[in-house]
Design a protein around this motif. Structure first.
Motif, PDB file in Angstrom:
ATOM      1  N   ALA A 191       0.864  -1.193   0.000  1.00  0.00           N
ATOM      2  CA  ALA A 191       0.000   0.000   0.000  1.00  0.00           C
ATOM      3  C   ALA A 191       0.895   1.235   0.000  1.00  0.00           C
ATOM      4  CB  ALA A 191      -0.910   0.003   1.226  1.00  0.00           C
ATOM      5  N   ASP A 192       0.325   2.385  -0.382  1.00  0.00           N
ATOM      6  CA  ASP A 192       1.139   3.606  -0.319  1.00  0.00           C
ATOM      7  C   ASP A 192       1.178   4.125   1.125  1.00  0.00           C
ATOM      8  OD1 ASP A 192      -1.208   5.057   0.212  1.00  0.00           O
ATOM      9  OD2 ASP A 192      -1.572   5.417  -1.925  1.00  0.00           O
ATOM     10  N   ARG A 193       1.876   5.233   1.301  1.00  0.00           N
ATOM     11  CA  ARG A 193       2.130   5.718   2.662  1.00  0.00           C
ATOM     12  C   ARG A 193       1.044   6.651   3.189  1.00  0.00           C
ATOM     13  NH1 ARG A 193       8.328   7.010   1.194  1.00  0.00           N
ATOM     14  NH2 ARG A 193       7.335   6.940  -0.860  1.00  0.00           N
ATOM     15  N   ARG A 194      -0.004   6.877   2.443  1.00  0.00           N
ATOM     16  CA  ARG A 194      -1.108   7.673   2.953  1.00  0.00           C
ATOM     17  C   ARG A 194      -1.984   6.813   3.863  1.00  0.00           C
ATOM     18  NH1 ARG A 194      -3.487  10.508  -2.411  1.00  0.00           N
ATOM     19  NH2 ARG A 194      -3.090   8.402  -3.226  1.00  0.00           N
ATOM     20  N   GLY A 195      -2.434   7.374   4.956  1.00  0.00           N
ATOM     21  CA  GLY A 195      -3.211   6.603   5.926  1.00  0.00           C
ATOM     22  C   GLY A 195      -2.306   6.025   7.006  1.00  0.00           C
ATOM     23  N   SER A 239      -3.245  -3.871   2.091  1.00  0.00           N
ATOM     24  CA  SER A 239      -2.304  -4.696   1.304  1.00  0.00           C
ATOM     25  C   SER A 239      -2.692  -6.180   1.389  1.00  0.00           C
ATOM     26  CB  SER A 239      -0.874  -4.490   1.806  1.00  0.00           C
ATOM     27  OG  SER A 239      -0.713  -4.966   3.138  1.00  0.00           O
ATOM     28  N   GLU A 240      -3.202  -6.613   2.543  1.00  0.00           N
ATOM     29  CA  GLU A 240      -3.648  -7.995   2.681  1.00  0.00           C
ATOM     30  C   GLU A 240      -4.880  -8.259   1.819  1.00  0.00           C
ATOM     31  OE1 GLU A 240      -4.239  -8.595   6.811  1.00  0.00           O
ATOM     32  OE2 GLU A 240      -2.095  -8.537   7.327  1.00  0.00           O
ATOM     33  N   GLN A 241      -5.779  -7.275   1.753  1.00  0.00           N
ATOM     34  CA  GLN A 241      -6.980  -7.443   0.939  1.00  0.00           C
ATOM     35  C   GLN A 241      -6.637  -7.497  -0.544  1.00  0.00           C
ATOM     36  OE1 GLN A 241     -10.013  -8.097   1.982  1.00  0.00           O
ATOM     37  NE2 GLN A 241     -10.753  -8.198  -0.150  1.00  0.00           N
ATOM     38  N   ARG A 242      -5.705  -6.672  -0.984  1.00  0.00           N
ATOM     39  CA  ARG A 242      -5.263  -6.692  -2.377  1.00  0.00           C
ATOM     40  C   ARG A 242      -4.616  -8.048  -2.726  1.00  0.00           C
ATOM     41  NH1 ARG A 242      -2.726  -0.538  -2.101  1.00  0.00           N
ATOM     42  NH2 ARG A 242      -4.694   0.546  -2.638  1.00  0.00           N
ATOM     43  N   LEU A 243      -3.812  -8.551  -1.809  1.00  0.00           N
ATOM     44  CA  LEU A 243      -3.184  -9.859  -2.020  1.00  0.00           C
ATOM     45  C   LEU A 243      -4.244 -10.952  -2.133  1.00  0.00           C
ATOM     46  CD1 LEU A 243      -0.646 -11.699  -2.075  1.00  0.00           C
ATOM     47  CD2 LEU A 243      -0.728 -11.715   0.431  1.00  0.00           C
ATOM     48  N   ASP A 299       3.343   7.189  -5.132  1.00  0.00           N
ATOM     49  CA  ASP A 299       2.282   6.501  -4.418  1.00  0.00           C
ATOM     50  C   ASP A 299       1.528   5.540  -5.339  1.00  0.00           C
ATOM     51  OD1 ASP A 299       2.890   7.710  -2.052  1.00  0.00           O
ATOM     52  OD2 ASP A 299       1.340   9.268  -2.203  1.00  0.00           O
ATOM     53  N   PHE A 300       1.388   5.925  -6.607  1.00  0.00           N
ATOM     54  CA  PHE A 300       0.693   5.058  -7.558  1.00  0.00           C
ATOM     55  C   PHE A 300       1.411   3.707  -7.672  1.00  0.00           C
ATOM     56  CE2 PHE A 300       0.612   3.407 -11.919  1.00  0.00           C
ATOM     57  CZ  PHE A 300      -0.728   3.080 -12.030  1.00  0.00           C
ATOM     58  N   PHE A 301       2.741   3.725  -7.788  1.00  0.00           N
ATOM     59  CA  PHE A 301       3.498   2.479  -7.931  1.00  0.00           C
ATOM     60  C   PHE A 301       3.564   1.678  -6.635  1.00  0.00           C
ATOM     61  CE2 PHE A 301       5.246   5.083 -11.435  1.00  0.00           C
ATOM     62  CZ  PHE A 301       4.966   4.215 -12.488  1.00  0.00           C
ATOM     63  N   ASP A 302       3.338   2.321  -5.515  1.00  0.00           N
ATOM     64  CA  ASP A 302       3.352   1.585  -4.246  1.00  0.00           C
ATOM     65  C   ASP A 302       2.067   0.808  -4.020  1.00  0.00           C
ATOM     66  OD1 ASP A 302       5.895   2.385  -3.582  1.00  0.00           O
ATOM     67  OD2 ASP A 302       5.236   4.122  -2.407  1.00  0.00           O
ATOM     68  N   ARG A 303       0.979   1.172  -4.672  1.00  0.00           N
ATOM     69  CA  ARG A 303      -0.294   0.475  -4.519  1.00  0.00           C
ATOM     70  C   ARG A 303      -0.313  -0.714  -5.490  1.00  0.00           C
ATOM     71  NH1 ARG A 303      -1.986   5.990  -4.839  1.00  0.00           N
ATOM     72  NH2 ARG A 303      -2.742   5.649  -6.967  1.00  0.00           N
ATOM     73  N   ARG A 304       0.227  -1.833  -5.045  1.00  0.00           N
ATOM     74  CA  ARG A 304       0.452  -2.924  -5.996  1.00  0.00           C
ATOM     75  C   ARG A 304       0.462  -4.286  -5.294  1.00  0.00           C
ATOM     76  NH1 ARG A 304       5.200  -1.311  -3.972  1.00  0.00           N
ATOM     77  NH2 ARG A 304       6.938  -2.783  -3.833  1.00  0.00           N
ATOM     78  N   VAL A 305       0.319  -5.317  -6.150  1.00  0.00           N
ATOM     79  CA  VAL A 305       0.649  -6.704  -5.789  1.00  0.00           C
ATOM     80  C   VAL A 305       1.674  -7.180  -6.817  1.00  0.00           C
ATOM     81  CG1 VAL A 305      -0.173  -9.084  -5.662  1.00  0.00           C
ATOM     82  CG2 VAL A 305      -1.533  -7.236  -4.671  1.00  0.00           C
ATOM     83  N   THR A 306       2.823  -7.565  -6.328  1.00  0.00           N
ATOM     84  CA  THR A 306       3.900  -8.013  -7.211  1.00  0.00           C
ATOM     85  C   THR A 306       3.777  -9.515  -7.464  1.00  0.00           C
ATOM     86  OG1 THR A 306       5.381  -6.301  -6.383  1.00  0.00           O
ATOM     87  CG2 THR A 306       6.402  -8.181  -7.461  1.00  0.00           C
ATOM     88  N   ILE A 307       3.998  -9.907  -8.722  1.00  0.00           N
ATOM     89  CA  ILE A 307       3.883 -11.309  -9.134  1.00  0.00           C
ATOM     90  C   ILE A 307       5.259 -11.804  -9.571  1.00  0.00           C
ATOM     91  CG2 ILE A 307       2.789 -12.917 -10.749  1.00  0.00           C
ATOM     92  CD1 ILE A 307       0.540 -10.825 -11.043  1.00  0.00           C
ATOM     93  N   LYS A 308       5.688 -12.906  -8.999  1.00  0.00           N
ATOM     94  CA  LYS A 308       6.968 -13.487  -9.379  1.00  0.00           C
ATOM     95  C   LYS A 308       6.815 -14.995  -9.544  1.00  0.00           C
ATOM     96  CE  LYS A 308      11.864 -13.602  -8.135  1.00  0.00           C
ATOM     97  NZ  LYS A 308      12.897 -13.166  -7.147  1.00  0.00           N
ATOM     98  N   LEU A 309       7.121 -15.488 -10.771  1.00  0.00           N
ATOM     99  CA  LEU A 309       7.093 -16.914 -11.027  1.00  0.00           C
ATOM    100  C   LEU A 309       8.332 -17.559 -10.438  1.00  0.00           C
ATOM    101  CD1 LEU A 309       5.925 -16.851 -14.755  1.00  0.00           C
ATOM    102  CD2 LEU A 309       4.530 -17.298 -12.738  1.00  0.00           C
ATOM    103  N   MET A 310       8.130 -18.741  -9.822  1.00  0.00           N
ATOM    104  CA  MET A 310       9.217 -19.432  -9.164  1.00  0.00           C
ATOM    105  C   MET A 310       9.413 -20.818  -9.735  1.00  0.00           C
ATOM    106  SD  MET A 310      10.096 -17.083  -6.999  1.00  0.00           S
ATOM    107  CE  MET A 310      11.213 -18.000  -5.935  1.00  0.00           C
TER     108      MET A 310
END
Length: 253
Positions: A179-183, A192-196, A233-244
């Protein structure tokens, strides 16, 4: 002629008496000198018949030499036989050593081949992971402020990820929510947990087993840039995906 026969008889009698005494004194010594005694007796009798007492003495010496030669020949034959047996045993031992050496060389070759294959496999896994990392560079699901809703643009991206996962069932996914740093921190952590959870549920709906999805939420604790502004802040609001790849450790972003 009578004197010669008498001399031969006397000397033979003496030799028989000596042989009898030797038998009583030492049986083992008689066995060692049997050849000499046989030759001696034979030589005495022959010498006495031919040349009288003098002939008997000369015949005794000659017979002893003959008997000794016979004994030496027998001993040499026995030693030769032992030598042949030792040479055969040595040849067998040498063959065994050659066979063991061949087995040792074969084991070393197999061991070297095993380590080569292990090194090659490790290199292939590393290359596969680098390829996966390259494929997932920039694979982020971005969100609007305060929202966990997946926009249509990112649904298409997740569909492509699900397609790749279905083609390669050995792959897993490392998901990290931010999540971004606002709030405040509690709100950002929960967001961030809900987005995940939304991204995970979308992939499961596309046929990906939940056990292949690994995730962690970090709230606003790991911003992409130190400076805070609208764009960052836009780039901080994310879920990152990494293939393993199989065996790869889960990344922590």
């Amino acid at each position: 002629m009578k004197k010669q026969l008498i001399a031969a008889t006397m000397i033979s009698t003496m030799m028989v008496s000596n042989m009898s005494w030797a038998n009583d004194a030492d049986i083992s010594a008689e066995r060692e000198h049997t050849e000499e005694l046989v030759g001696l007796s034979s030589g005495i009798v022959l010498g006495a018949v031919i040349g009288g007492p003098v002939g008997a003495f000369i015949g005794a010496l000659t017979g002893t030499f003959i008997g000794k030669t016979v004994g030496d020949d027998a001993e040499l034959a026995q030693q030769k036989q032992q030598l042949v047996e030792q040479e055969q045993h040595l040849a067998q031992t040498n063959e065994q050593l050659i066979a063991l050496n061949t087995k040792q060389q074969t084991l070393e070759q197999v061991s070297d081949k095993y380590y080569q294959l292990q090194s090659s496999l490790a290199e292939q896994k590393a290359n596969q992971q680098r390829t996966l990392n390259e494929l997932t560079i920039g694979m982020h699901v971005q969100f609007k402020t305060g929202s966990s809703h997946i926009e249509p643009l990112f649904e298409q991206q997740l569909d492509n990820v699900a397609y790749m996962m279905n083609l390669s069932p050995e792959l897993t996914i490392d998901l990290t929510g931010y999540a971004d740093r606002r709030g405040d921190n509690d709100f950002n952590q929960a967001l961030s947990e809900q987005r995940l959870a939304e991204v995970t549920q979308y992939l499961v709906a596309q046929g990906i087993e939940r056990q292949r999805l690994h995730g962690q939420a970090y709230g606003a604790s790991l911003p992409m840039h130190q400076q805070q502004n609208f764009e960052n802040d836009f780039f901080d609001r994310r879920v990152t995906i990494k293939l393993m790849a199989p065996g790869a450790e889960l990344a922590a972003n």
